[in-house]
Design a protein around this motif. Structure first.
Motif, PDB file in Angstrom:
ATOM      1  N   ASP A  58       0.691  -1.159   0.041  1.00 44.09           N
ATOM      2  CA  ASP A  58      -0.020   0.041   0.138  1.00 44.09           C
ATOM      3  C   ASP A  58       0.837   1.164  -0.016  1.00 44.09           C
ATOM      4  OD1 ASP A  58       0.893   0.501   2.582  1.00 44.09           O
ATOM      5  OD2 ASP A  58      -0.819  -0.167   3.565  1.00 44.09           O
ATOM      6  N   ALA A  59       0.253   2.316   0.022  1.00 43.41           N
ATOM      7  CA  ALA A  59       0.906   3.727   0.142  1.00 43.41           C
ATOM      8  C   ALA A  59       2.032   3.656   1.260  1.00 43.41           C
ATOM      9  CB  ALA A  59      -0.072   4.803  -0.040  1.00 43.41           C
ATOM     10  N   ILE A  60       1.496   3.170   2.372  1.00 41.55           N
ATOM     11  CA  ILE A  60       2.639   3.435   3.699  1.00 41.55           C
ATOM     12  C   ILE A  60       3.605   2.564   3.148  1.00 41.55           C
ATOM     13  CG2 ILE A  60       2.718   2.841   6.004  1.00 41.55           C
ATOM     14  CD1 ILE A  60      -0.178   3.750   6.338  1.00 41.55           C
ATOM     15  N   ASP A  61       3.271   1.291   2.817  1.00 42.42           N
ATOM     16  CA  ASP A  61       4.687   0.364   2.480  1.00 42.42           C
ATOM     17  C   ASP A  61       5.595   1.013   1.553  1.00 42.42           C
ATOM     18  OD1 ASP A  61       3.804  -1.678   4.003  1.00 42.42           O
ATOM     19  OD2 ASP A  61       2.676  -2.322   2.244  1.00 42.42           O
ATOM     20  N   ARG A  62       5.174   1.591   0.315  1.00 43.03           N
ATOM     21  CA  ARG A  62       5.822   2.407  -0.534  1.00 43.03           C
ATOM     22  C   ARG A  62       6.661   3.421   0.120  1.00 43.03           C
ATOM     23  NH1 ARG A  62       5.127  -0.319  -5.064  1.00 43.03           N
ATOM     24  NH2 ARG A  62       2.893  -1.285  -5.339  1.00 43.03           N
ATOM     25  N   VAL A  88       6.232   8.488   8.245  1.00 39.75           N
ATOM     26  CA  VAL A  88       4.858   8.008   7.594  1.00 39.75           C
ATOM     27  C   VAL A  88       3.536   8.151   8.194  1.00 39.75           C
ATOM     28  CG1 VAL A  88       6.468   6.315   6.166  1.00 39.75           C
ATOM     29  CG2 VAL A  88       5.439   5.548   8.080  1.00 39.75           C
ATOM     30  N   HIS A  89       3.822   8.408   9.486  1.00 41.78           N
ATOM     31  CA  HIS A  89       2.662   8.629  10.248  1.00 41.78           C
ATOM     32  C   HIS A  89       1.736   7.452  10.763  1.00 41.78           C
ATOM     33  CE1 HIS A  89       2.887  13.121   9.273  1.00 41.78           C
ATOM     34  NE2 HIS A  89       3.077  12.644   7.871  1.00 41.78           N
ATOM     35  N   VAL A  90       2.505   6.465  11.182  1.00 44.29           N
ATOM     36  CA  VAL A  90       2.070   5.428  11.821  1.00 44.29           C
ATOM     37  C   VAL A  90       2.919   5.287  13.285  1.00 44.29           C
ATOM     38  CG1 VAL A  90       1.251   4.439   9.806  1.00 44.29           C
ATOM     39  CG2 VAL A  90       3.868   3.667  10.693  1.00 44.29           C
ATOM     40  N   SER A  91       2.355   4.248  13.842  1.00 41.66           N
ATOM     41  CA  SER A  91       3.059   3.886  15.434  1.00 41.66           C
ATOM     42  C   SER A  91       4.370   3.339  14.957  1.00 41.66           C
ATOM     43  CB  SER A  91       1.898   3.076  16.096  1.00 41.66           C
ATOM     44  OG  SER A  91       1.930   1.814  15.911  1.00 41.66           O
ATOM     45  N   ARG A  92       4.996   3.485  15.972  1.00 43.40           N
ATOM     46  CA  ARG A  92       6.273   2.558  15.988  1.00 43.40           C
ATOM     47  C   ARG A  92       6.049   1.062  15.522  1.00 43.40           C
ATOM     48  NH1 ARG A  92      10.002   1.953  20.698  1.00 43.40           N
ATOM     49  NH2 ARG A  92      11.668   0.772  19.842  1.00 43.40           N
ATOM     50  N   PHE A 119      32.068   7.991 -17.206  1.00 50.14           N
ATOM     51  CA  PHE A 119      32.796   9.056 -17.028  1.00 50.14           C
ATOM     52  C   PHE A 119      32.193   9.587 -15.579  1.00 50.14           C
ATOM     53  CE2 PHE A 119      33.244   9.140 -21.640  1.00 50.14           C
ATOM     54  CZ  PHE A 119      34.576   8.806 -21.698  1.00 50.14           C
ATOM     55  N   GLU A 120      30.996   9.635 -15.040  1.00 50.30           N
ATOM     56  CA  GLU A 120      30.363   9.856 -14.215  1.00 50.30           C
ATOM     57  C   GLU A 120      29.170   9.188 -13.795  1.00 50.30           C
ATOM     58  OE1 GLU A 120      27.803  14.151 -13.076  1.00 50.30           O
ATOM     59  OE2 GLU A 120      30.025  14.287 -14.073  1.00 50.30           O
ATOM     60  N   GLU A 121      28.977   9.149 -12.416  1.00 53.06           N
ATOM     61  CA  GLU A 121      27.679   8.347 -12.112  1.00 53.06           C
ATOM     62  C   GLU A 121      26.866   9.155 -11.010  1.00 53.06           C
ATOM     63  OE1 GLU A 121      28.317   3.938 -11.023  1.00 53.06           O
ATOM     64  OE2 GLU A 121      30.316   4.805 -10.679  1.00 53.06           O
ATOM     65  N   THR A 122      25.603   8.890 -11.058  1.00 53.38           N
ATOM     66  CA  THR A 122      24.528   9.336 -10.180  1.00 53.38           C
ATOM     67  C   THR A 122      23.836   8.215  -9.631  1.00 53.38           C
ATOM     68  OG1 THR A 122      24.711  11.529 -11.375  1.00 53.38           O
ATOM     69  CG2 THR A 122      23.000  11.042  -9.633  1.00 53.38           C
ATOM     70  N   ASP A 123      24.088   7.986  -8.309  1.00 63.36           N
ATOM     71  CA  ASP A 123      22.958   7.038  -7.840  1.00 63.36           C
ATOM     72  C   ASP A 123      21.484   7.573  -7.419  1.00 63.36           C
ATOM     73  OD1 ASP A 123      24.735   4.820  -7.362  1.00 63.36           O
ATOM     74  OD2 ASP A 123      25.461   5.462  -5.617  1.00 63.36           O
ATOM     75  N   LEU A 124      20.568   6.983  -7.828  1.00 65.75           N
ATOM     76  CA  LEU A 124      19.064   7.242  -7.583  1.00 65.75           C
ATOM     77  C   LEU A 124      18.427   6.468  -6.739  1.00 65.75           C
ATOM     78  CD1 LEU A 124      18.318   8.013 -11.417  1.00 65.75           C
ATOM     79  CD2 LEU A 124      18.858   9.570  -9.934  1.00 65.75           C
ATOM     80  N   VAL A 125      17.444   6.961  -5.903  1.00 68.34           N
ATOM     81  CA  VAL A 125      16.566   6.441  -5.102  1.00 68.34           C
ATOM     82  C   VAL A 125      15.387   6.063  -5.906  1.00 68.34           C
ATOM     83  CG1 VAL A 125      15.138   6.601  -3.096  1.00 68.34           C
ATOM     84  CG2 VAL A 125      17.366   7.475  -2.784  1.00 68.34           C
ATOM     85  N   VAL A 126      15.250   4.851  -6.061  1.00 63.72           N
ATOM     86  CA  VAL A 126      14.139   4.495  -6.944  1.00 63.72           C
ATOM     87  C   VAL A 126      12.740   4.747  -6.348  1.00 63.72           C
ATOM     88  CG1 VAL A 126      12.895   2.280  -8.109  1.00 63.72           C
ATOM     89  CG2 VAL A 126      15.290   2.355  -7.583  1.00 63.72           C
ATOM     90  N   ASP A 127      11.704   5.544  -7.039  1.00 65.95           N
ATOM     91  CA  ASP A 127      10.500   5.839  -6.601  1.00 65.95           C
ATOM     92  C   ASP A 127       9.401   4.731  -6.716  1.00 65.95           C
ATOM     93  OD1 ASP A 127       9.429   7.845  -5.557  1.00 65.95           O
ATOM     94  OD2 ASP A 127       9.007   8.997  -7.227  1.00 65.95           O
ATOM     95  N   GLY A 128       8.987   4.514  -5.566  1.00 66.77           N
ATOM     96  CA  GLY A 128       8.004   3.144  -5.658  1.00 66.77           C
ATOM     97  C   GLY A 128       6.555   3.600  -6.225  1.00 66.77           C
TER      98      GLY A 128
END
Length: 170
Positions: A27-31, A52-56, A161-170
């Motif tokens: 669901d959206a929270i998992d992503r 993510v606005h959930v309990s610990r 020549f150059e790298e850029t790591d990206l965070v994959v969008d879920g």
């Protein structure tokens, strides 16, 4: 408040990292949790829960489920290869003898500097990402080690020549 790190507070993935059953839908929270952990795998469960606005407890349970389902395969550090002494990076494409993927993969796994191995479709069969100290080391890896694998028919090396790591969008 003590900051508990995820590496110390969540279960290990199943042996081999492959779940026995298909993963449950996300669901959206998992992503959102996945995005946060991709940005910072050392984030505490508390900070993830707050963001993510959930309990610990809910965040902890969700993270454990993501690990158990094999969606999270582990936690790792993103390395600046140049600063760590690996100043040369390249993508290497390989054409291999038909039906030898498993044999070739096992041999490639033993090579120094190999960061990623993929079986692909198209004009070549295998795509490797490698990091080496310098171009001389890269040349030795390609000419001495990779081309010595009997099932490798040909290779092409693409210098990065150059790298850029990206965070994959879920």
């Amino acid at each position: 408040m003590a900051t508990e790190q995820l590496a110390d507070s969540v279960a290990e993935p199943p042996r081999g990292g492959v779940p026995q059953e298909p993963p449950r839908p996300l669901d959206a929270i998992d992503r959102h949790i996945l995005r946060l952990l991709q940005e910072d795998g050392r984030a505490s469960v508390r900070s993830v829960a707050e963001r993510v606005h959930v309990s610990r407890a809910n965040a902890y349970a969700r993270i454990n489920r993501l690990i158990e389902d094999g969606i999270i395969r582990g936690f790792t550090a993103r390395v600046d290869h140049e600063r760590s002494g690996q100043g040369a990076s390249a993508y290497i494409t390989l054409k291999i003898v038909q039906n030898t993927w498993r044999t070739v993969r096992e041999q490639l796994l033993t090579l120094p500097g190999v960061a990623h191995i993929a079986l692909v479709s198209g004009d070549f069969d295998v795509l490797l990402l490698v990091h080496t100290a310098d171009n001389r080391s890269l040349r030795e890896l390609v000419l001495t080690r990779i081309q010595a694998i009997p099932e490798v028919l040909s290779s092409r090396t693409l210098l990065v020549f150059e790298e850029t790591d990206l965070v994959v969008d879920g």
